[in-house]
Design a protein around this motif. Structure first.
Motif, short mmCIF file in Angstrom:
data_model
loop_
_atom_site.label_atom_id
_atom_site.label_comp_id
_atom_site.label_asym_id
_atom_site.label_seq_id
_atom_site.Cartn_x
_atom_site.Cartn_y
_atom_site.Cartn_z
N LYS A 234 0.25 -1.29 0.06
CA LYS A 234 -0.01 -0.12 -0.28
C LYS A 234 0.49 1.20 -0.11
CE LYS A 234 -3.53 -2.28 2.64
NZ LYS A 234 -4.90 -1.85 3.92
N ALA B 35 1.74 3.33 -3.25
CA ALA B 35 1.60 3.99 -3.21
C ALA B 35 2.34 5.85 -3.56
CB ALA B 35 0.34 4.92 -3.25
N TRP C 272 -4.06 11.01 0.48
CA TRP C 272 -4.31 10.13 0.61
C TRP C 272 -4.96 9.84 1.92
CZ3 TRP C 272 -0.79 6.49 2.67
CH2 TRP C 272 -0.59 5.49 2.10
N ASN D 210 -6.34 5.67 -2.37
CA ASN D 210 -5.55 5.51 -3.25
C ASN D 210 -6.41 6.10 -4.59
OD1 ASN D 210 -3.93 4.59 -2.78
ND2 ASN D 210 -3.74 1.58 -3.66
N HIS E 42 -4.29 8.17 -8.64
CA HIS E 42 -5.08 6.56 -8.98
C HIS E 42 -5.80 7.70 -10.29
CE1 HIS E 42 -6.12 3.04 -11.84
NE2 HIS E 42 -5.51 3.04 -10.96
N ARG F 199 -4.31 -0.64 -7.55
CA ARG F 199 -3.40 -0.80 -6.05
C ARG F 199 -1.48 -0.28 -7.55
NH1 ARG F 199 -2.90 -5.17 -1.75
NH2 ARG F 199 -4.90 -3.83 -0.18
N PHE F 200 -1.79 0.40 -8.27
CA PHE F 200 -1.39 0.62 -9.61
C PHE F 200 -0.04 -0.19 -9.84
CE2 PHE F 200 -1.58 3.72 -5.73
CZ PHE F 200 -1.82 4.80 -6.79
#
Length: 236
Positions: free
Chosen positions: A62, A65, A174, A179, A183, A212-213
């Motif tokens: 996490k 990010a 954030w 996210n 995002h 989560r990218f």
């Protein structure tokens, strides 16, 4: 170029000494137990280098990010200081593009790569050329510097200050919203969607990123996920 960069509350600046790289210095300071929010920097006329030390309260998967978050912060910083025609985009792995050409990078490191545990520290580094000094401008059209892209009036120290401020705004958002807003902003800047890429031994079409990218790669009938935490092993 201004003398001493000024940082917002909750952040403190430390100048890297001599030839020391700010990213490596920040990682070494983090290992020794440095406070989160420390910004290690080296501001030069031809190059800006800096790194922010984070003290995550969530697992690495996490906390990663912070890499795209700092990328959005950099785009916002340039947008606040540069002429409106200067366009900043971001590569999934941290590369920075200005008006389509490579112009520096962001990179990330953490205390360890165990993604389901809270790391003792995480560092995001920024490196961006202000002037091209290794070759004449135009020799390699795919590589550029801010000066060549219309940012001659952008002071590197002011850019550093602006980056820190915008990153702090996004960190607070954030923390409150997760996210999703990061995002959304980052995805709008993401370079290379629809192109062929190779990551983690997977070759296919870059479809974008999950919530989560993580990189989504389409290979034949299969969509593969490459977590952004994989970048922790590519920080050199």
């Amino acid at each position: 170029m201004s003398d001493t960069p000024r940082f917002p509350p909750l952040m403190a600046g430390v100048a890297a000494i001599g030839e020391n790289d700010p990213f490596e210095t920040a990682c070494a300071m983090a290992v020794r137990g440095c406070e989160g929010g420390t910004v290690v920097h080296k501001v030069q006329a031809d190059r800006l280098r800096a790194a922010i030390i984070f003290a995550p309260e969530v697992a690495t998967e996490k906390a990663i990010a912070m890499l795209p978050l700092c990328g959005v912060g950099f785009q916002n910083a340039v947008g606040a200081l540069a002429p409106p025609e200067v366009a900043v985009h971001l590569d999934w792995s941290g590369g920075i593009r200005v008006n389509g050409a490579h112009c520096g990078r962001l990179r990330v490191a953490a205390a360890d790569a165990v993604t389901d545990q809270v790391p003792d520290w995480l560092v995001v580094g920024l490196e961006v050329p202000i002037l091209q000094t290794e070759c004449d401008p135009g020799t390699n059209p795919d590589v550029t510097a801010l000066y060549e892209e219309g940012c001659a009036e952008v002071d590197p120290a002011h850019l550093l200050e602006s980056w820190a401020r915008h990153c702090l705004v996004w960190i607070n958002r954030w923390s409150d919203e997760g996210n999703a807003p990061v995002h959304a902003a980052w995805s709008g800047l993401l370079q290379g969607i629809g192109e062929t890429v190779t990551r983690a031994g997977i070759c296919g079409t870059f479809l974008g990123a999950d919530e989560r990218f993580g990189m989504l790669i389409r290979n034949g009938e299969t969509t593969h996920l490459v977590p952004m935490s994989n970048l922790l092993g590519e920080s050199e």
